[in-house]
Design a protein around this motif. Structure first.
Motif, PDB file in Angstrom:
ATOM      1  N   ASP A 486      31.604  35.917  21.273  1.00  0.00           N
ATOM      2  CA  ASP A 486      30.376  35.223  21.669  1.00  0.00           C
ATOM      3  C   ASP A 486      29.166  35.816  20.949  1.00  0.00           C
ATOM      4  O   ASP A 486      28.302  35.086  20.444  1.00  0.00           O
ATOM      5  CB  ASP A 486      30.196  35.344  23.189  1.00  0.00           C
ATOM      6  N   TYR A 489      29.294  34.814  17.260  1.00  0.00           N
ATOM      7  CA  TYR A 489      28.880  33.424  17.104  1.00  0.00           C
ATOM      8  C   TYR A 489      27.348  33.308  17.158  1.00  0.00           C
ATOM      9  O   TYR A 489      26.729  32.560  16.388  1.00  0.00           O
ATOM     10  CB  TYR A 489      29.492  32.561  18.203  1.00  0.00           C
ATOM     11  N   GLU A 516      37.980  25.611  19.630  1.00  0.00           N
ATOM     12  CA  GLU A 516      37.460  26.273  20.833  1.00  0.00           C
ATOM     13  C   GLU A 516      37.248  25.267  21.960  1.00  0.00           C
ATOM     14  O   GLU A 516      37.406  25.589  23.140  1.00  0.00           O
ATOM     15  CB  GLU A 516      36.117  26.956  20.531  1.00  0.00           C
ATOM     16  N   ILE A 527      31.971  30.723  25.415  1.00  0.00           N
ATOM     17  CA  ILE A 527      32.121  30.328  24.008  1.00  0.00           C
ATOM     18  C   ILE A 527      31.567  28.926  23.778  1.00  0.00           C
ATOM     19  O   ILE A 527      30.922  28.654  22.762  1.00  0.00           O
ATOM     20  CB  ILE A 527      33.593  30.404  23.586  1.00  0.00           C
TER      21      ILE A 527
END
Length: 1005
Positions: A486, A489, A516, A527
């Motif tokens: 996370d 990202y 995802e 996520i």
């Protein structure tokens, strides 16, 4: 009548009664106090109550007296026309009394008195009150700890007030104060620092004893005095010297103070952990002190970057901050606000423009060193220091630490998310970066990446790849690996503009982001939220055949069970729809479910920010998608409900008005289908009693409604009087108002004029002559279209306005004022149209005694023939107007030929030459205008109804229908018949070439 010392007991009684819980006692006392405020001696009585030794225990009464005193300073210290104010004698007494009462024990009263003194100093220093700072400095020499604390409180408040005065003399005064106070304050600060550190050492050595046994009151007062002294030192350095980025002059205190403050910070920080349990009061002070010292250092760097860039200042500060960020002690990790300040310091240094290499060159053979060269030299030196502070390995390590430590969600974050997904969304994504640790770390990371993009691009891609490999999309548990993914990202999302050189979005989306979304486990909300963020941030890199899958992914995210994820998806969808490369073709089949999801989300959210965000998405959908009509009924219901539920929320209603405007524009000719919902909202919003903040957006909605209306609905017609009321209050929205009036004239026709003739006359008369040239240029097209649509009825109706236009045209010069020239040209064209379409009225208008008197007052000689003066104006402005106006001026000059005025023959040559020029160039101008309006037809839904009707009016305009050459030819014959031999004589004086051109233009043999 003045109050005196004998009234002090009465004043005390009123103050005491004003604190009573019994309303019958309190109300009369409050009224009596208000009535006494403007009486001489009121503040003196209050000061006596505050300083009375026998009332020390009556803190609440004395505090109330100090509050009334403070309010009286705001209202009566300055002498005003509506109030006699406080006399100079009483002011002198009060200033002396205030500076003699420095031992106030009550903290709240002491603070209020400090504020009072600072407000008086702002007004009176240095002219009326020359010595407050010298008196305070003198009293410091013999003051005990309490009194010195109060003196520093007064100094800080007064310096803070005076530092905000921006005039040059005021800044010079402040610089003089700084030169006198700095050394003493700085010396005392260092002394107090040593005292505090010694006291803390004693506390630690006697860890088992309570603070009361160690007699810590004096130490705590010293701490508080030190804190005030710190703020004073900051004020003196930041405001007492001009910024060195402007004058390139070293500010010596920066080098003296900053390293010492940094050493003090390093010395007191270790006590932070040990005081929390045993000495909470000192623990709280330590927390405030550490944060304050870092804030002071940041403020000094911001104000004096060049002096701060010295090798004895910048390296130790940045090095300290980097160590605390990258390798903090365990207790510091819990000290978020301190870490935020350390990150702010590093961020400020990295983005400081004074430390960037200068791109300016040097003038050849230039003598001496210029300011820019001095800046360039210092910048180069600081750049070298920064290069040693930020070697590649340290930059890479800092990047890793920010992502892997500070970007990672904590247990507290996840709990906050679980408790309130909506609040978490806004706290994480909308908060100011300097208020929370993670947003601050993200802001530092972005600046770090901007400075070292080539170095960090591959590093961030590597962290991202490592995180994705360590946590496949099938993982459901909230593990450290999932939280790290996370964070990675997020890191990739924030620097999309640079990272796109190192990472293919298409491959990333297909290989990781899209898979995802196939995992619907509740824990995957972490996520999913970050995927939604990425899809919005990377919008510029989403191209070709990737757009469609991304649109589908956003729709899927809008269906997520977690509200925080849906809000993130809504915002990213907004970015995509607003993007210049938005593909409606790829999105069209997703529209039905998209509308429903947005409506449902709007119903579910509770926070104001959430409602605005979702509403913006709906609004941008309406504005950018052509196929709105099939969903019009749903949108109608949505807007009706949203408006009813937004009662009392002005900012939300403003967003709704904008969305409604987009809705009306999107519906076009079918907009009447929403009138049952729209017009009541519009009517309530344009009412003069509605909130002012609504007015601008309401006017724009009104303009859109009238522009796209195919017919004039009775309820829409009934709104017009509101426009007169709005313009009676202010001309702030004149441009939009003019467009609305045009719409009513074009759309309403005769019914509108019959109903609102007097309103129109009043409105135009109110505006013309009372606004500047910019305002006139907004309203003149309204006058023109009114006469164009109603050539017989309009001129008599607006006689007063036309007379004002004549005065504007005949008075004042426009040689050096383009806006004035434009106003005269537009006014000239309107008067020419009036002459052509209603000749008798203009002649009558220019001969009225009241008008001639008006002209005389404006300084224009009334013996002049007004029509002939207008002829001169038309001849002068014919080349300054558009083609249709040129033709209008030509026709007006042609009409002048028929007047029984012998002076016309004196201008015959000029009139005929001008008409010839207009005729010969007319065909080219007309072709140009027709080509610019090709394709405008009622069959095109995107063309506003108002614009289409305007085009129809233009094509049916008599000015367009009449041939100028025919008019000139016919009126020349009339002129010849009227003037006989005189005409022949005048025509014979024309230049042969000009006469030949005239014959060519008139197609005469």
């Amino acid at each position: 009548m003045a109050l005196s010392a004998s009234d002090v007991p009465m004043m005390y009684t009123l103050l005491a009664n004003s604190l009573s819980g019994d309303e019958n006692v309190r109300k009369p006392a409050e009224v009596a106090l208000v009535q006494s405020e403007n009486r001489p001696g009121f503040c003196s009585c209050l000061m006596e109550v505050i300083s009375a030794k026998d009332l020390v225990s009556q803190a609440d009464v004395r505090l109330m007296a100090s509050v009334y005193f403070k309010n009286s300073i705001n209202r009566y210290w300055r002498n005003r026309r509506d109030s006699s104010g406080i006399s100079n004698e009483e002011k002198i007494h009060l200033r002396q009394k205030l500076l003699s009462h420095l031992g106030e024990e009550n903290d709240q009263i002491a603070l209020t008195l400090a504020v009072i003194i600072s407000k008086i100093a702002r007004i009176d220093y240095p002219k009326e009150w020359t010595d407050p700072f010298s008196v305070l400095a003198q009293q410091l020499q013999s003051a005990d700890i309490l009194s010195s604390h109060r003196i520093f409180m007064i100094l800080f408040r007064s310096l803070k007030e005076l530092s905000t005065k921006r005039l040059t003399p005021d800044q010079r005064n402040f610089a003089e104060i700084s030169s006198h106070l700095f050394d003493y304050c700085w010396h005392l600060w260092q002394t107090d620092t040593r005292t505090i550190l010694h006291g803390f050492s004693v506390l630690v050595q006697n860890f088992g004893l309570a603070a009361s046994e160690l007699r810590c009151d004096d130490l705590y007062l010293t701490c508080e005095r030190w804190f005030l002294c710190s703020k004073i030192v900051r004020q003196l350095i930041v405001s007492g010297f001009p910024s060195d980025s402007k004058v390139i002059q070293e500010v010596r205190p920066v080098k003296d103070v900053t390293p010492v403050m940094l050493n003090a910070l390093q010395s007191i920080l270790p006590y932070y952990a040990s005081f929390q349990e045993q000495h909470p009061k000192f623990w709280d002070f330590l927390k405030r002190a550490c944060i304050k010292l870092m804030k002071i250092i940041v403020a000094i760097q911001h104000r004096h970057p060049y002096s701060f860039g010295n090798k004895s200042v910048l390296p130790p500060v940045v090095d300290f901050c980097l160590k605390k960020i990258m390798d903090p002690e365990p207790e510091t990790l819990l000290f978020d606000q301190f870490l935020i300040q350390c990150m702010s310091m590093v961020k400020t240094v990295l983005e400081c423009k004074e430390y960037k290499p200068s791109l300016t060159g040097r003038v050849i053979d230039e003598n001496g060193v210029t300011l820019e060269q001095m800046k360039k030299r210092i910048s180069s030196e600081v750049a070298g220091i920064l290069a040693t502070l930020f070697p590649s390995d340290r930059v890479v390590l800092l990047c890793n630490v920010l992502i892997k430590r500070y970007f990672v969600l904590t247990a507290n974050d996840l709990e906050a998310w679980y408790q309130s997904p909506e609040a978490f969304h806004h706290e994480q994504d909308s908060v100011l970066w300097s208020e929370k640790l993670r947003p601050c770390a993200e802001a530092l990371y972005i600046v770090l990446f901007e400075n070292h993009s080539q170095l960090l691009g591959p590093v961030v891609v590597s962290i991202l790849q490592e995180a994705m490999n360590g946590c496949p999309s099938s993982v459901n548990e909230i593990t450290q690996a999932l939280l790290l993914k996370d964070a990675a990202y997020g890191a990739a999302a924030y620097v999309y503009y640079e990272l796109s050189n190192h990472l293919s979005f298409k491959d990333w989306f297909n290989g990781a982001l899209s898979p995802e979304l196939t995992n619907d486990h509740p824990n995957m909300r972490i996520i999913h939220r970050k995927v939604a963020l990425i899809l919005g941030q990377w919008v510029s890199e989403i191209k070709g055949d990737t757009r469609r899958p991304v649109y589908c992914a956003l729709i899927r995210l809008l269906q997520d069970r977690d509200l925080c994820v849906r809000l993130a998806a809504s915002r990213s969808l907004y970015f995509h729809i607003e993007d210049a490369n938005f593909s409606e073709h790829d999105f069209s089949d997703l529209l039905p479910i998209c509308w429903d999801l947005c409506f449902n989300l709007m119903e579910e959210v509770q926070e104001f920010d959430s409602k605005v965000q979702v509403l913006n998405t709906i609004s941008v959908l309406i504005a950018h998608v052509n196929a709105v009509n099939p969903y019009a009924n749903k949108l109608l219901q949505f807007f009706q409900k949203a408006w009813e539920e937004s009662s009392g929320e002005s900012l939300l209603q403003i967003q709704l008005l904008t969305a409604l405007k987009n809705f009306v524009v999107a519906l076009g000719y079918q907009s009447p289908m929403c009138y049952s919902m729209l017009l009541p909202i519009l009517r309530s919003s344009i009412d003069v009693n509605s909130p002012d903040e609504h007015l601008e957006d309401s006017m724009q909605l009104w303009e859109a409604t009238i522009s796209h209306a195919p017919l004039m609905a009775p309820d829409l017609l009934g709104c017009f009087p509101c426009l007169v009321e709005i313009l009676e209050r202010s001309f702030d929205h004149l441009k939009v108002a003019s467009n609305i009036i045009e719409g009513y004239i074009i759309l309403g026709g005769n019914d509108f004029l019959a109903m609102y003739a007097s309103n129109i006359a009043k409105l135009l008369d109110m505006v013309v002559g009372n606004v500047n040239n910019r305002g006139l240029l907004s309203i003149l097209p309204v006058v023109d279209i009114l006469i164009q649509c109603f050539p017989v009825d309009a001129p008599p109706l607006i006689s007063s306005t036309l007379q004002k236009l004549i005065v504007i045209c005949l008075t004042g010069k426009d040689d050096h004022d383009p806006s004035q020239a434009a106003v005269k040209a537009a006014s000239a064209a309107i008067l020419a149209r009036t002459l052509v379409m209603n000749t008798n009225h203009l002649a009558q208008l220019t001969s009225e005694p009241s008008f001639l008197l008006h002209l005389q007052r404006a300084g224009f000689p009334v013996e002049e023939n007004i029509l002939l003066c207008l002829v001169d104006l038309w001849l002068d402005k014919v080349d300054n107007v558009i083609s249709i106006q040129r033709k209008t001026l030509g026709l007006a000059l042609s009409v002048v030929l028929t007047l029984r005025l012998p002076q016309v023959l004196d201008k015959l040559d000029q009139i005929l030459s001008t008409c010839t020029s207009v005729i010969l160039s007319g065909s080219e101008d007309l072709a140009e205008e027709e080509s610019s309006s090709e394709g405008i037809s009622s069959s095109q839904p995107h063309v506003p109804s108002k614009e289409f009707r305007r085009r129809q009016i233009k094509f049916s305009d008599p000015i367009n229908q009449v041939l100028l050459e025919s008019s000139v030819r016919e009126n020349l014959r009339t002129c010849a018949a009227l003037h006989g031999e005189s005409f022949n004589s005048a025509i014979g004086k024309m230049h042969p070439a000009a006469f030949a051109q005239l014959k060519q233009a008139l197609k005469m043999p």
